[in-house]
Design a protein around this motif. Structure first.
Motif, PDB file in Angstrom:
ATOM      1  N   ILE A   1      41.869  56.796  91.870  1.00 33.11           N
ATOM      2  CA  ILE A   1      41.033  57.738  92.272  1.00 33.11           C
ATOM      3  C   ILE A   1      41.141  57.209  94.264  1.00 33.11           C
ATOM      4  N   HIS A   2      41.006  58.282  95.340  1.00 33.05           N
ATOM      5  CA  HIS A   2      41.438  56.934  96.072  1.00 33.05           C
ATOM      6  C   HIS A   2      40.811  58.450  97.908  1.00 33.05           C
ATOM      7  N   PRO A   3      39.862  57.666  98.169  1.00 30.51           N
ATOM      8  CA  PRO A   3      38.920  58.900  99.329  1.00 30.51           C
ATOM      9  C   PRO A   3      40.003  59.101 100.497  1.00 30.51           C
ATOM     10  N   VAL A   4      40.508  60.222 100.584  1.00 32.51           N
ATOM     11  CA  VAL A   4      41.820  59.992 102.304  1.00 32.51           C
ATOM     12  C   VAL A   4      40.477  60.353 103.151  1.00 32.51           C
ATOM     13  N   LYS A   5      39.835  61.458 103.832  1.00 33.00           N
ATOM     14  CA  LYS A   5      39.086  61.616 104.368  1.00 33.00           C
ATOM     15  C   LYS A   5      37.750  62.027 103.448  1.00 33.00           C
ATOM     16  N   PRO A   6      36.239  62.001 104.211  1.00 35.64           N
ATOM     17  CA  PRO A   6      35.750  63.243 103.659  1.00 35.64           C
ATOM     18  C   PRO A   6      35.800  64.672 103.107  1.00 35.64           C
ATOM     19  N   GLY A   7      35.385  64.656 101.433  1.00 36.84           N
ATOM     20  CA  GLY A   7      36.165  66.355 100.765  1.00 36.84           C
ATOM     21  C   GLY A   7      37.321  66.024 100.408  1.00 36.84           C
ATOM     22  N   HIS A   8      38.183  64.379 100.498  1.00 33.92           N
ATOM     23  CA  HIS A   8      39.662  65.162 100.425  1.00 33.92           C
ATOM     24  C   HIS A   8      39.688  63.468  99.287  1.00 33.92           C
ATOM     25  N   LYS A   9      40.229  63.655  98.101  1.00 33.91           N
ATOM     26  CA  LYS A   9      40.631  62.041  97.256  1.00 33.91           C
ATOM     27  C   LYS A   9      42.423  62.996  97.180  1.00 33.91           C
ATOM     28  N   LEU A  10      42.817  61.468  96.914  1.00 37.37           N
ATOM     29  CA  LEU A  10      43.947  61.640  96.533  1.00 37.37           C
ATOM     30  C   LEU A  10      43.667  60.426  94.922  1.00 37.37           C
ATOM     31  N   SER A  11      44.831  61.107  94.213  1.00 35.63           N
ATOM     32  CA  SER A  11      44.761  60.545  93.014  1.00 35.63           C
ATOM     33  C   SER A  11      46.380  60.194  92.425  1.00 35.63           C
ATOM     34  N   PHE A  12      46.332  59.540  91.572  1.00 37.47           N
ATOM     35  CA  PHE A  12      47.285  58.516  90.835  1.00 37.47           C
ATOM     36  C   PHE A  12      47.144  58.731  89.426  1.00 37.47           C
ATOM     37  N   TYR A  13      47.657  59.256  88.004  1.00 40.32           N
ATOM     38  CA  TYR A  13      47.472  58.642  87.183  1.00 40.32           C
ATOM     39  C   TYR A  13      48.213  58.162  86.010  1.00 40.32           C
ATOM     40  N   ALA A  14      48.643  57.925  84.968  1.00 46.55           N
ATOM     41  CA  ALA A  14      49.702  57.540  84.157  1.00 46.55           C
ATOM     42  C   ALA A  14      48.920  57.754  82.704  1.00 46.55           C
ATOM     43  N   ASN A  15      49.812  58.874  81.776  1.00 45.69           N
ATOM     44  CA  ASN A  15      49.493  58.594  80.646  1.00 45.69           C
ATOM     45  C   ASN A  15      50.637  57.969  79.463  1.00 45.69           C
ATOM     46  N   TYR A  16      50.183  57.674  78.236  1.00 42.94           N
ATOM     47  CA  TYR A  16      51.505  57.260  77.370  1.00 42.94           C
ATOM     48  C   TYR A  16      51.182  57.499  75.837  1.00 42.94           C
ATOM     49  N   LEU A  17      51.497  57.953  75.638  1.00 43.09           N
ATOM     50  CA  LEU A  17      51.669  58.239  73.953  1.00 43.09           C
ATOM     51  C   LEU A  17      52.790  57.419  72.865  1.00 43.09           C
ATOM     52  N   ASN A  18      52.520  56.753  71.576  1.00 44.08           N
ATOM     53  CA  ASN A  18      53.301  55.774  71.376  1.00 44.08           C
ATOM     54  C   ASN A  18      53.436  56.151  69.947  1.00 44.08           C
ATOM     55  N   TYR A  19      54.679  56.253  69.304  1.00 46.11           N
ATOM     56  CA  TYR A  19      54.476  56.950  67.809  1.00 46.11           C
ATOM     57  C   TYR A  19      54.077  56.398  66.778  1.00 46.11           C
ATOM     58  N   GLY A  20      54.979  55.301  67.059  1.00 50.01           N
ATOM     59  CA  GLY A  20      55.013  53.592  66.248  1.00 50.01           C
ATOM     60  C   GLY A  20      56.103  53.782  65.859  1.00 50.01           C
ATOM     61  N   THR A  21      56.585  53.335  64.797  1.00 51.58           N
ATOM     62  CA  THR A  21      57.792  53.068  64.243  1.00 51.58           C
ATOM     63  C   THR A  21      58.161  53.870  62.936  1.00 51.58           C
ATOM     64  N   PHE A  22      58.909  54.652  62.750  1.00 47.99           N
ATOM     65  CA  PHE A  22      59.465  54.798  61.560  1.00 47.99           C
ATOM     66  C   PHE A  22      60.878  53.994  61.150  1.00 47.99           C
ATOM     67  N   ASP A  23      61.273  54.630  59.393  1.00 45.42           N
ATOM     68  CA  ASP A  23      62.388  54.291  59.003  1.00 45.42           C
ATOM     69  C   ASP A  23      63.015  55.137  59.214  1.00 45.42           C
ATOM     70  N   ARG A  24      64.613  54.873  58.931  1.00 45.61           N
ATOM     71  CA  ARG A  24      65.496  56.004  59.438  1.00 45.61           C
ATOM     72  C   ARG A  24      66.059  55.089  57.725  1.00 45.61           C
ATOM     73  N   THR A  25      67.298  55.716  57.947  1.00 45.76           N
ATOM     74  CA  THR A  25      67.656  56.418  56.401  1.00 45.76           C
ATOM     75  C   THR A  25      68.705  56.806  56.697  1.00 45.76           C
ATOM     76  N   ASP A  26      70.225  56.796  55.474  1.00 47.08           N
ATOM     77  CA  ASP A  26      71.294  57.223  55.605  1.00 47.08           C
ATOM     78  C   ASP A  26      71.052  58.578  54.637  1.00 47.08           C
ATOM     79  N   ALA A  27      72.097  59.682  54.816  1.00 50.61           N
ATOM     80  CA  ALA A  27      72.078  60.350  53.892  1.00 50.61           C
ATOM     81  C   ALA A  27      71.817  61.094  52.092  1.00 50.61           C
ATOM     82  N   ASP A  28      71.318  58.938  51.052  1.00 55.44           N
ATOM     83  CA  ASP A  28      71.427  58.925  50.315  1.00 55.44           C
ATOM     84  C   ASP A  28      69.839  58.734  50.416  1.00 55.44           C
TER      85      ASP A  28
END
Length: 319
Positions: free
Chosen positions: A99-126
């Motif tokens: 969060i960065h102040p631009v001038k009194p009473g004004h703020k410019l912000s940047f953020y990142a949000n991530y989600l990792n589902y982890g690893t899953f097994d891949r299977t064939d039709a059988d």
């Protein structure tokens, strides 16, 4: 004065919409599970989650970037937030913002949000395991907030969304709009309103696939520090377009600084129960915060019935 009246009018209009919306929706809500980018509904920040997610009206620290961007105008100077969430089924997520102040009473912000589902097994039709695959989500956002007058602030956020599952990916764009209003009782009572995830898919997981709606939410909340009590109490009412209306309540004990003790509950906890589950802790959360120099370290644990338990830790402070 006109801007202040407009903010009050907007607040009352949104509150009326929330209370006259599908508050009586039952378990057969036809919109359940119809939106994409579900990770947008995973709330951020250990402190807000310790208070049951009742933070739209509080919105007085760096977590406001998620719950109500109008709230960051109360922060002085440059600020940061860094959080980690160890969720159920080994799902992990993180939140990083500036969060960065631009001038009194004004703020410019940047953020990142991530989600990792982890690893899953891949299977064939059988059903034979032939490898593995993974998936995840990433959100990049820019936010601007300004103080209209000493009692009213507004904020807006633009978000770019990217999701990848195996070799399939999708993108989207969304906007958040928030307003915060301080009642003239020595700033002990505040109100907040937030429209979250107003946007669309830009591309789908399947070429030429039908675009689906995003998980739009409307949040209304209030907080107060009762006179003579060392407490901050808060309540939120949340209307998600793809689920039933739910509410959250929370409290923070303030007289043991630099230690903060927090607890909360959300009616959304009923969604964590399966079958005839009677887990009474689902929806409850507890947490603590410790201040050291300019940094506050917050930790929260949230039981989610048979699904497991979520743990969050967040670092916030000035730079």
């Amino acid at each position: 004065m006109k801007a202040n009246k407009f903010a009050i009018f907007l607040s009352l209009t949104l509150l009326l919409f929330i209370f006259t919306g599908p508050a009586s929706a039952g378990e057969d809500n036809s919109n359940v599970g119809t939106s994409v980018f579900d990770f947008l509904k995973i709330q951020a920040g250990a402190r807000p989650m310790a208070m049951g997610g009742a933070f739209t009206g509080v919105a007085d620290d760096e977590s406001s970037l998620y719950y109500n961007p109008a709230g960051v105008t109360a922060l002085e100077g440059k600020h940061f937030i860094a959080g980690y969430h160890n969720s159920i089924f080994d799902i992990q997520s993180g939140f990083l913002g500036y969060i960065h102040p631009v001038k009194p009473g004004h703020k410019l912000s940047f953020y990142a949000n991530y989600l990792n589902y982890g690893t899953f097994d891949r299977t064939d039709a059988d059903g034979n395991i032939i490898g593995d695959f993974s998936g995840g989500d990433l959100l990049m956002a820019a936010s601007y907030a300004y103080e209209i007058n000493p009692t009213t602030s507004v904020g807006a956020t633009m978000k770019f969304i990217y999701e990848k599952i195996d070799e399939y990916s999708a993108t989207g764009v969304a906007f958040d709009f928030g307003v915060k209003y301080l009642v003239g009782d020595y700033n002990r009572t505040t109100f907040g309103l937030m429209v979250q995830n107003l946007g669309t898919q830009l591309s789908t997981h399947i070429d030429d696939g039908d675009k689906e709606s995003l998980p739009l939410l409307i949040r209304g909340g209030a907080s107060s520090m009762p006179k003579g009590l060392p407490l901050l109490v808060a309540a939120d009412l949340i209307y998600p377009t793809d689920n039933d209306v739910y509410f959250s309540v929370g409290a923070e004990l303030l007289n043991v600084r630099p230690l903060y003790i927090r607890a909360g509950w959300t009616s959304f906890g009923d969604n964590y129960k399966t079958g005839d589950s009677s887990d009474d802790l689902a929806g409850f959360s507890v947490g603590i915060g410790v201040e050291y120099n300019k940094v506050q370290i917050s930790y929260t644990v949230s039981p989610e019935a048979e699904l497991g338990t979520s743990h969050r830790i967040t670092f916030t402070g000035g730079i």
